[in-house]
Write a protein that holds these residues in place. Structure first.
Motif, short mmCIF file in Angstrom:
data_model
loop_
_atom_site.label_atom_id
_atom_site.label_comp_id
_atom_site.label_asym_id
_atom_site.label_seq_id
_atom_site.Cartn_x
_atom_site.Cartn_y
_atom_site.Cartn_z
N LYS A 1 50.12 46.10 37.80
CA LYS A 1 49.31 44.87 37.69
C LYS A 1 48.84 44.68 36.26
O LYS A 1 48.85 43.57 35.73
CB LYS A 1 48.11 44.97 38.63
CG LYS A 1 47.51 43.65 38.96
CD LYS A 1 48.22 43.03 40.14
CE LYS A 1 48.23 41.58 40.16
NZ LYS A 1 49.49 40.97 40.36
N TYR B 1 45.39 32.01 40.61
CA TYR B 1 46.16 33.25 40.50
C TYR B 1 45.30 34.38 39.93
O TYR B 1 45.24 35.48 40.50
CB TYR B 1 47.39 32.99 39.60
CG TYR B 1 48.07 34.22 39.08
CD1 TYR B 1 49.08 34.85 39.80
CD2 TYR B 1 47.72 34.75 37.83
CE1 TYR B 1 49.71 35.98 39.31
CE2 TYR B 1 48.34 35.88 37.33
CZ TYR B 1 49.34 36.50 38.07
OH TYR B 1 49.95 37.62 37.58
N THR C 1 44.12 37.57 42.11
CA THR C 1 44.77 38.85 41.80
C THR C 1 43.81 39.83 41.09
O THR C 1 43.85 41.03 41.35
CB THR C 1 46.04 38.67 40.95
OG1 THR C 1 45.71 37.91 39.79
CG2 THR C 1 47.14 37.97 41.71
N TRP D 1 46.85 41.77 50.32
CA TRP D 1 47.97 41.57 49.39
C TRP D 1 49.16 40.95 50.11
O TRP D 1 49.89 40.14 49.53
CB TRP D 1 48.38 42.89 48.72
CG TRP D 1 49.48 42.64 47.73
CD1 TRP D 1 50.79 42.89 47.88
CD2 TRP D 1 49.32 42.02 46.44
NE1 TRP D 1 51.49 42.47 46.78
CE2 TRP D 1 50.60 41.93 45.87
CE3 TRP D 1 48.22 41.53 45.73
CZ2 TRP D 1 50.83 41.37 44.62
CZ3 TRP D 1 48.45 40.97 44.48
CH2 TRP D 1 49.73 40.89 43.94
#
Lengths: 205, 84
Positions: A119, A142, A146, A194
Motif C-alpha cells: 500500500k 480513494y 484506502t 477490503w
C-alpha cells in the motif's frame, strides 16, 4: 470502588439475544461493539462513494483506470491469505497446539506487514504519477477509504504482535482463548472491508 | 491432518473469485452485466468469510444476521447504481 466484574447480565437486551437462546458470541461483547462501530464507519464511506459516483460518473469511470490494479489485486490476495492463516491459528489453539498457532499468527502478521508495504508503494507510485487527494472526486474518496483501511491494518497488525506475546506467556489454551478469537474476528472484519473496497475502487468503471 | 480441507477449499475459492473479478474489470468495459457479476461475487466472498473463517454460521444468530445483511446490502448498491 467495587472492581469485581459483574456476574449477572445487565438485562438491557431482550432475553432472546442471550447466548443461551441466540448462540455463542465469538470473542467477547466489547470486540463486537468495536466491530459494529467500524462497520458503521465504513458503511458511511460506502454511502459517500455511491453518492459521489452518482454525481461525478466521469471521474469514477476514469479513476480506477489510473490506479494500480496490480497493487489492489496483490493486497486482496494478501488479506485473503491472512484471514485463512488467522482462522488456522484458531483451529490450532482449540487443539492446544500452541506452536502451530503461533506459526500461523506470525504468517498473519507477515501478511499484514506485506499489505502495508504494498500500500505504501502504491501511494508512492500514485504520488509520482501526480495523483493527489484533490486530483478528482474519485481520488478524494480513494484516499479517504484506502488510507483509513491502511490505518486499521496497521493497528490490527500491532494487536497480532501483542497476541503472539500473550500466547508465548501462556495466556491462551484450548479452554480459554477469547482474546485470540476477538482479534481473529477483528482481522476478518478488516478483510471483509477490503473485499468491498477492492471492486469499488479498482474494478468497476 | 487433511492436506486440503474445507478451509483450504474456501481460501482457494476466494482467490479464484478475486482473480476472476479482476479479469472482468480489465477485459470488459463497464456494463450492467459486469457490475451485477462483480456485486454477486463480492456478496458470495463476504458470506464465505462470515460463515467459514469467522465461523458465524453456528454462532450468535443476530450477529450472523447483521453481518450477512451488511455484506448483502452494500454489494446490492452496486447493482442499484448500475440502473440509475
Amino acid at each position: 470502588m467495587n472492581s469485581e466484574p459483574p456476574k449477572a447480565p445487565l438485562g438491557i437486551f431482550p432475553s432472546s439475544w442471550s447466548e443461551q437462546r441466540a448462540g455463542r458470541i465469538p470473542g467477547h461483547i466489547p470486540i463486537w461493539v468495536g466491530i459494529l462501530s467500524e462497520l458503521t464507519e465504513f458503511g458511511i464511506f460506502f454511502v459517500a462513494y455511491f453518492i459521489a459516483k452518482y454525481n461525478y460518473p466521469e471521474a469514477f469511470s476514469q479513476g480506477p483506470q489510473s490506479v494500480s490494479t496490480l497493487a489492489g489485486v496483490t493486497n486482496t490476495l494478501i488479506l485473503l491469505s491472512s484471514s485463512y492463516f488467522i482462522a488456522k491459528a484458531m483451529i490450532n489453539i482449540r487443539l492446544d497446539n500452541r506452536v502451530k498457532c503461533e506459526a500461523y499468527l506470525w504468517l498473519t502478521l507477515a501478511c499484514g506487514c506485506l499489505y502495508l508495504l504494498v500500500k505504501t508503494g502504491e501511494f508512492y507510485w500514485n504520488h509520482q504519477q501526480g495523483f493527489r487527494t484533490s486530483s478528482s472526486q474519485f481520488f478524494t474518496v480513494y484516499y479517504y477509504m484506502t488510507f483509513n483501511h491502511f490505518l486499521h491494518v496497521g493497528w490490527a497488525a500491532c494487536a497480532v504482535l501483542w497476541v503472539i506475546f500473550r500466547l508465548r506467556r501462556g495466556a491462551y489454551s484450548a479452554k480459554e482463548h477469547s482474546g485470540l478469537e476477538a482479534l481473529a474476528m477483528y482481522w476478518h472484519m478488516i478483510d471483509l472491508m477490503w473485499i468491498l473496497i477492492f471492486p469499488l475502487l479498482y474494478v468497476l468503471r | 491432518m487433511k492436506p486440503f480441507g474445507k478451509m483450504e477449499y474456501c481460501w482457494w475459492t476466494l482467490i479464484g473469485i478475486t482473480l476472476f473479478n479482476t479479469f472482468l474489470g480489465e477485459q470488459f468495459s463497464s456494463s450492467a452485466l459486469v457490475s451485477i457479476l462483480v456485486a454477486l461475487t463480492v456478496m458470495f466472498k463476504g458470506l464465505m468469510i462470515i460463515d467459514h473463517f469467522m465461523e458465524l454460521r453456528h454462532a450468535h444468530r443476530y450477529l450472523r444476521l447483521m453481518m450477512r445483511a451488511y455484506l448483502i446490502f452494500f454489494p446490492s448498491l452496486i447493482i442499484v447504481t448500475t440502473f440509475l
